[in-house]
Scaffold this active site. Sequence first.
Site, short mmCIF file in Angstrom:
data_model
loop_
_atom_site.label_atom_id
_atom_site.label_comp_id
_atom_site.label_asym_id
_atom_site.label_seq_id
_atom_site.Cartn_x
_atom_site.Cartn_y
_atom_site.Cartn_z
N ASN A 7 34.64 -6.30 32.41
CA ASN A 7 34.31 -6.67 33.78
C ASN A 7 33.23 -5.77 34.39
O ASN A 7 32.97 -5.84 35.59
CB ASN A 7 35.56 -6.65 34.66
CG ASN A 7 36.63 -7.58 34.15
OD1 ASN A 7 37.61 -7.14 33.55
ND2 ASN A 7 36.41 -8.87 34.31
N ILE A 14 29.82 -4.33 38.76
CA ILE A 14 31.25 -4.59 38.61
C ILE A 14 31.58 -6.01 39.05
O ILE A 14 31.08 -6.48 40.07
CB ILE A 14 32.06 -3.62 39.48
CG1 ILE A 14 31.72 -2.17 39.12
CG2 ILE A 14 33.56 -3.86 39.33
CD1 ILE A 14 32.15 -1.18 40.17
N CYS A 15 32.45 -6.67 38.27
CA CYS A 15 32.95 -7.96 38.70
C CYS A 15 34.38 -7.78 39.17
O CYS A 15 35.31 -7.67 38.37
CB CYS A 15 32.89 -8.96 37.55
SG CYS A 15 33.63 -10.55 37.98
N LEU A 16 34.57 -7.66 40.48
CA LEU A 16 35.92 -7.48 41.02
C LEU A 16 35.97 -8.27 42.33
O LEU A 16 35.12 -8.08 43.20
CB LEU A 16 36.21 -5.99 41.25
CG LEU A 16 37.61 -5.66 41.81
CD1 LEU A 16 38.69 -6.10 40.84
CD2 LEU A 16 37.74 -4.16 42.06
N GLN A 61 32.05 -9.71 33.45
CA GLN A 61 30.73 -9.33 33.94
C GLN A 61 29.81 -9.21 32.73
O GLN A 61 28.67 -9.61 32.76
CB GLN A 61 30.83 -8.00 34.70
CG GLN A 61 29.50 -7.45 35.20
CD GLN A 61 28.99 -8.22 36.40
OE1 GLN A 61 29.77 -8.77 37.17
NE2 GLN A 61 27.69 -8.27 36.56
#
Lengths: 400, 199
Positions: free
Chosen positions: B83, B91-93, B126
Amino acid sequence: MLSVINPRFECSICLNCLKDPMLTRCGHRFCYECIHEWLKRQSQSCPIDSLPLSIDGLFPDNYTKREIYEQTVTCLNNGCDAVVPLLEVDEHYTSCKFNKNPINGISDNICPFHLIGCKDIVKNKNELLNHLVMGVHRHVTLLSKSHIDLMNKIQNKDNAHSKALEATQLWDANKDPNSEKALMSNLYERIVVLEQINIEKDKDIERLNQNNAMKDKDIEQLSQTVNNLIIELGQTQNAISLVTCNGVYVWRFENFTESLKLMKEKPLQTRYYTPGFYTSSAGYKVCGRINISTDNRNLSLFIHMMRGDYDDTLIWPFSGQITLSLIHPTNPIQNTCLKMQSSPESEAFRRCSFGNNGIEVPPINPRAFGYTEFITVDEVLQNGYIKNDTIVIKIIVECI
Amino acid sequence: MNNIATQRIKREFKEVIKSEELAKCSIKVDLVGDSYTELKGEIAGPPDTPYEGGKFFLEIKVPETYPFNPPKVRFMTKIWHPNISSVTGAICLDILKDQWAAAMTLRTVLLSLQALMAAAEPDDPQDAVVAKQYKEYPEIFAKTASYWTNVYAGGPNKNTDFDSKIQRLKDMGIESDQARGALSTFNWDLERATEQLFS
């Protein structure tokens, strides 16, 4: 300097004290501005639990608002003892005289002439040194300008001050702290204060007196109640003794002379009864009766069956032995004692109950059992049965 | 920066400084300059993961509209995670995007990132390459992540096998980061990595 806020009063958006608190449908509080800003910008959800939320789901929380208004905190700065409302804490800290001002200290990236208006920003110590060398002329100009400003300010203050002074002197020109007048006025003030205190004390005393009177009344009432209770207790004891006497009743017949006179005057109407007593606890209820015989020469002594509390549980007619004695106060040999057995045929031993037609029969059996001529009146009067104008008759009723 | 954002960051800063996590050396926030618009975060790699023992630095940018919009956060320390971009650190959050809520703080963001490191979500990646490896070759993924932690974040697990492969590429004139990236991408298959680098 930032203060510590009770988490209840903290807005989770600005992390500051709640300003115009709004309560959400899901039970969270935010400042009015914060939550409106949030709902305007982002998805329609609560910032804390992400539940759907719109402006319709907000209510002003005036309860909390009032609570916050009542909160005060003490300034944490050394030397400052100001107590300020919670809501004004940040304003206080920005203006508090006792703030440790970082600008006054030595700093690598702020020009020391910052306070008098140098707005240049430097990045490090070298740049600062360079700036100080290059900016001498500007800094001197700033200094002289601020000096002139300061002088003006002082002069204005001085003017204001001297005017105020003049005004006070005009107002009470004679005021000299050392003079007798001042002393008098001080004393006068003191007297006024003392009088005030005196009046308050008088009021206190009056109030206490009133309290006292009320207490006295209470005490009177209480003692009345206690007396009543004592009387009741006596009655109860009597009642109990009548139940637990096991059929033995000692009748102290007082005021004998007077009673005898009455009996003689109206021999048929005047009869004296004992209270009802029981042959045993849960036994038959009986009472004794005394009157004068129709010839006015003898005392008659009888017993009556009465309606008792345990009649349902007993065997009727009553069967037993009855002893009637006239007690001689000094010589037991002279006691007049007569015994008799109950006879089942006699009406006198029937149960005294409700009549056939629902008419209530008096609680006493009208038929008595005993002796019409128990003893002659002359015997009673002459043989010393009377002591303190009282004769004593003992009645014993035993079941068989 | 507007007043509310600054005020809030100041308060949050205190919160993180006082927090238990700081005491446990688990998360940390530092100022970059005086402006409170840019901060430096630090997360310890969570235990029982390939990141254990590593220290990961984050770039945190606080927007004018904070806390109504999320802070912009990026890994400055290179990290191998489905991610997180192995190249840019992006960051993929969800909470850093559409799931942001104004009640969240720097502390909760850092803790969420730490949780993300412990539990990746390969289905919402990500970095697609890392995510593929994570799903298909979990053992290689774990070794690679652990190796990256060693090289970039000061983790304890050395891997001489990987080192020697990188050395081979370096001998061919490839820069070590590039070599490491290529080898990691091709599951440490030297031939395929070489092929890709020279094609």
